[in-house]
Write a protein that holds these residues in place. Structure first.
Motif, PDB file in Angstrom:
ATOM      1  N   GLU A 165      -2.414  14.780  -1.285  1.00  0.00           N
ATOM      2  CA  GLU A 165      -3.786  14.334  -1.586  1.00  0.00           C
ATOM      3  C   GLU A 165      -3.831  13.403  -2.789  1.00  0.00           C
ATOM      4  OE1 GLU A 165      -6.413  14.345   0.390  1.00  0.00           O
ATOM      5  OE2 GLU A 165      -4.876  15.190   1.693  1.00  0.00           O
ATOM      6  N   SER A 166      -3.021  13.711  -3.809  1.00  0.00           N
ATOM      7  CA  SER A 166      -2.983  12.835  -4.988  1.00  0.00           C
ATOM      8  C   SER A 166      -2.405  11.482  -4.614  1.00  0.00           C
ATOM      9  CB  SER A 166      -2.102  13.433  -6.093  1.00  0.00           C
ATOM     10  OG  SER A 166      -2.451  14.753  -6.315  1.00  0.00           O
ATOM     11  N   LEU A 167      -1.379  11.508  -3.756  1.00  0.00           N
ATOM     12  CA  LEU A 167      -0.760  10.257  -3.337  1.00  0.00           C
ATOM     13  C   LEU A 167      -1.778   9.393  -2.592  1.00  0.00           C
ATOM     14  CD1 LEU A 167       1.742   8.455  -3.022  1.00  0.00           C
ATOM     15  CD2 LEU A 167       2.285   9.725  -0.936  1.00  0.00           C
ATOM     16  N   ARG A 168      -2.533  10.048  -1.695  1.00  0.00           N
ATOM     17  CA  ARG A 168      -3.547   9.329  -0.919  1.00  0.00           C
ATOM     18  C   ARG A 168      -4.573   8.667  -1.845  1.00  0.00           C
ATOM     19  NH1 ARG A 168      -4.432   9.796   4.488  1.00  0.00           N
ATOM     20  NH2 ARG A 168      -3.343  11.726   4.917  1.00  0.00           N
TER      21      ARG A 168
ATOM     22  N   LEU B 164      -3.009   5.698  -3.676  1.00  0.00           N
ATOM     23  CA  LEU B 164      -2.835   4.558  -2.770  1.00  0.00           C
ATOM     24  C   LEU B 164      -4.158   3.814  -2.601  1.00  0.00           C
ATOM     25  CD1 LEU B 164      -0.531   6.168  -0.050  1.00  0.00           C
ATOM     26  CD2 LEU B 164       0.087   4.295  -1.584  1.00  0.00           C
ATOM     27  N   GLU B 165      -5.237   4.582  -2.427  1.00  0.00           N
ATOM     28  CA  GLU B 165      -6.551   3.955  -2.258  1.00  0.00           C
ATOM     29  C   GLU B 165      -6.918   3.114  -3.474  1.00  0.00           C
ATOM     30  OE1 GLU B 165      -9.563   6.867  -1.325  1.00  0.00           O
ATOM     31  OE2 GLU B 165      -8.455   7.492   0.475  1.00  0.00           O
ATOM     32  N   VAL B 166      -6.640   3.666  -4.654  1.00  0.00           N
ATOM     33  CA  VAL B 166      -6.963   2.954  -5.885  1.00  0.00           C
ATOM     34  C   VAL B 166      -6.157   1.658  -5.963  1.00  0.00           C
ATOM     35  CG1 VAL B 166      -6.757   3.033  -8.409  1.00  0.00           C
ATOM     36  CG2 VAL B 166      -7.596   5.036  -7.151  1.00  0.00           C
ATOM     37  N   LEU B 167      -4.872   1.749  -5.617  1.00  0.00           N
ATOM     38  CA  LEU B 167      -3.988   0.590  -5.795  1.00  0.00           C
ATOM     39  C   LEU B 167      -4.215  -0.515  -4.768  1.00  0.00           C
ATOM     40  CD1 LEU B 167      -0.565   2.219  -6.756  1.00  0.00           C
ATOM     41  CD2 LEU B 167      -2.175   1.060  -8.250  1.00  0.00           C
ATOM     42  N   VAL B 168      -4.649  -0.158  -3.545  1.00  0.00           N
ATOM     43  CA  VAL B 168      -4.813  -1.224  -2.535  1.00  0.00           C
ATOM     44  C   VAL B 168      -6.169  -1.940  -2.661  1.00  0.00           C
ATOM     45  CG1 VAL B 168      -3.255  -0.169  -0.852  1.00  0.00           C
ATOM     46  CG2 VAL B 168      -5.716   0.289  -0.708  1.00  0.00           C
TER      47      VAL B 168
ATOM     48  N   SER C 265       3.084   6.104  -9.975  1.00  0.00           N
ATOM     49  CA  SER C 265       4.233   5.193  -9.834  1.00  0.00           C
ATOM     50  C   SER C 265       4.871   5.346  -8.452  1.00  0.00           C
ATOM     51  CB  SER C 265       5.254   5.408 -10.950  1.00  0.00           C
ATOM     52  OG  SER C 265       5.577   6.763 -11.050  1.00  0.00           O
ATOM     53  N   ILE C 266       4.723   6.525  -7.854  1.00  0.00           N
ATOM     54  CA  ILE C 266       5.229   6.677  -6.490  1.00  0.00           C
ATOM     55  C   ILE C 266       4.361   5.879  -5.521  1.00  0.00           C
ATOM     56  CG2 ILE C 266       5.447   8.353  -4.601  1.00  0.00           C
ATOM     57  CD1 ILE C 266       6.660  10.255  -6.682  1.00  0.00           C
ATOM     58  N   ALA C 267       3.042   5.920  -5.727  1.00  0.00           N
ATOM     59  CA  ALA C 267       2.150   5.121  -4.878  1.00  0.00           C
ATOM     60  C   ALA C 267       2.488   3.633  -5.015  1.00  0.00           C
ATOM     61  CB  ALA C 267       0.697   5.389  -5.260  1.00  0.00           C
ATOM     62  N   ALA C 268       2.763   3.193  -6.237  1.00  0.00           N
ATOM     63  CA  ALA C 268       3.129   1.783  -6.438  1.00  0.00           C
ATOM     64  C   ALA C 268       4.428   1.465  -5.700  1.00  0.00           C
ATOM     65  CB  ALA C 268       3.273   1.497  -7.933  1.00  0.00           C
ATOM     66  N   SER C 269       5.372   2.422  -5.707  1.00  0.00           N
ATOM     67  CA  SER C 269       6.632   2.211  -4.980  1.00  0.00           C
ATOM     68  C   SER C 269       6.386   2.152  -3.475  1.00  0.00           C
ATOM     69  CB  SER C 269       7.626   3.338  -5.276  1.00  0.00           C
ATOM     70  OG  SER C 269       7.925   3.378  -6.643  1.00  0.00           O
ATOM     71  N   VAL C 270       5.419   2.933  -2.991  1.00  0.00           N
ATOM     72  CA  VAL C 270       5.079   2.893  -1.565  1.00  0.00           C
ATOM     73  C   VAL C 270       4.614   1.488  -1.203  1.00  0.00           C
ATOM     74  CG1 VAL C 270       3.408   3.671   0.176  1.00  0.00           C
ATOM     75  CG2 VAL C 270       4.501   5.341  -1.333  1.00  0.00           C
ATOM     76  N   LEU C 271       3.733   0.931  -2.033  1.00  0.00           N
ATOM     77  CA  LEU C 271       3.209  -0.405  -1.719  1.00  0.00           C
ATOM     78  C   LEU C 271       4.295  -1.471  -1.832  1.00  0.00           C
ATOM     79  CD1 LEU C 271      -0.361  -0.283  -3.290  1.00  0.00           C
ATOM     80  CD2 LEU C 271       0.387   0.319  -0.983  1.00  0.00           C
ATOM     81  N   ASP C 272       5.193  -1.302  -2.797  1.00  0.00           N
ATOM     82  CA  ASP C 272       6.346  -2.229  -2.888  1.00  0.00           C
ATOM     83  C   ASP C 272       7.145  -2.178  -1.592  1.00  0.00           C
ATOM     84  OD1 ASP C 272       5.675  -2.896  -5.457  1.00  0.00           O
ATOM     85  OD2 ASP C 272       7.186  -1.614  -6.414  1.00  0.00           O
ATOM     86  N   ALA C 273       7.359  -0.946  -1.095  1.00  0.00           N
ATOM     87  CA  ALA C 273       8.145  -0.769   0.127  1.00  0.00           C
ATOM     88  C   ALA C 273       7.421  -1.388   1.324  1.00  0.00           C
ATOM     89  CB  ALA C 273       8.418   0.715   0.377  1.00  0.00           C
TER      90      ALA C 273
END
Lengths: 213, 112
Positions: free
Chosen positions: B39-42, B45-49, B2-10
């Protein structure tokens, strides 16, 4: 074109949390966010706390879990309003979930709102829920080094509750070391020792809550 | 996740504010006390983009260390091994100075 920024990743969560905090402050509601590993005793502590309150107190609980409403059913027995937040997979509560579960609730009349977070010492740390204080529970059946292993969580906590102290004779847990580790990560942290089974220390916990009202 | 999703929202929100050009690089500043494993965030992010308009986006993740400030000598020092005492003068009277950042620190965009 390179654009320098300082945008908080969770700014939407923080915005909702700030709105909640204003609302709690305006209404004199003490909101406490309870965080711990699964099984450290968050629900047990709330059960003992609710059981000790006079029925006229204006107290409510939002309790978060990935699945089931078991905790809400445990807590509802004490006669105070309780709502389960089933996160459906998310390992933490966020401010939007809290906001959504407060609609059509007499939240503005509350003295105390307990937010029992999902059992997890990592993810709940990042999410401001609009709380006035944050308590982290550590039980003596866990390791004394948890504050060092999860510094972010303890660093952001106002209070550490050492729970299950009735088990101290049976487990190799050093209270001294646990306290020292917590203070290394957060020198200002307050520390209480309780047993939700024997009731030892719960008076000090209650005093701590009353001091915040 | 959910943090990665928030990064992409931002990223999307800031890109829109900057005129809507295609984003080629994004900078993140992640503090040691943020509770986020880089590393988990990275990975998230890859999965979500994947298969989105941000699929080619490269992330530069800057690590922000856990720091405290000495109330005595005003030194800002990095906390290692969870030792809160000032590394310059030894005083134990110190306060939090940094390490809980979770910020979007820059965007690189093509001209819209």
């Amino acid at each position: 074109m390179l654009v320098p920024l300082e945008r908080k990743v969770l700014n939407e969560n923080d915005r909702i949390a700030a709105t909640l905090r204003q609302r709690f402050q305006r209404n004199g509601t003490f909101c406490l966010n309870l965080i711990s590993s699964p099984g450290s005793g968050k629900t047990a502590l709330l059960e003992r706390t609710l059981a000790g309150f006079d029925a006229a107190r204006r107290v409510a609980v939002l309790t978060g879990d990935i699945q089931t409403d078991n905790d809400a059913r445990r807590l509802a027995r004490y006669g105070f309003p309780v709502r389960q937040i089933s996160t459906g997979g998310a390992c933490h509560l966020d401010a939007r979930m809290v906001e959504r579960h407060l609609t059509d609730w007499p939240v503005d009349e509350l003295e105390i709102l307990f937010l029992e977070n999902v059992g997890n010492l990592v993810c709940p740390t990042s999410y401001d829920l609009g709380e006035e204080a944050r308590a982290v529970l550590l039980s003596v059946t866990e390791g004394e080094d948890k504050p060092l292993k999860y510094p972010a969580t303890f660093h952001h906590a106002d209070l550490m509750v050492l729970n299950k102290i009735d088990l101290l004779p049976y487990v190799p847990f050093s209270m001294e070391l646990a306290r020292e580790n917590a203070r290394r990560v957060q020198p200002e942290i307050e520390i209480l020792e309780v047993s939700c089974t024997s009731g030892e220390g719960l008076e000090r916990w209650n005093d701590w809550i009353e001091r915040h009202l | 996740m959910s943090i990665a999703a928030s990064v992409l929202d931002a990223v999307r929100a800031e890109a829109a504010l900057q005129g809507g050009g295609r984003v080629t690089r994004a900078g993140l500043r992640i503090g040691e006390l943020s509770g986020v494993a880089v590393e988990s965030l990275r990975f998230c992010l890859e999965v979500l983009v994947a298969d989105t308009e941000l699929a080619a986006l490269g992330f530069e993740i800057e690590f922000a260390p856990w720091t405290r400030r000495c109330r005595g000598c005003a030194a800002v020092f990095r906390v290692t091994d969870a030792r809160p005492a000032c590394t310059a003068c030894g005083s134990g009277d110190t306060e939090a100075a940094g390490g809980d950042q979770m910020e979007l620190s820059f965007l690189e965009l093509e001209e819209p």
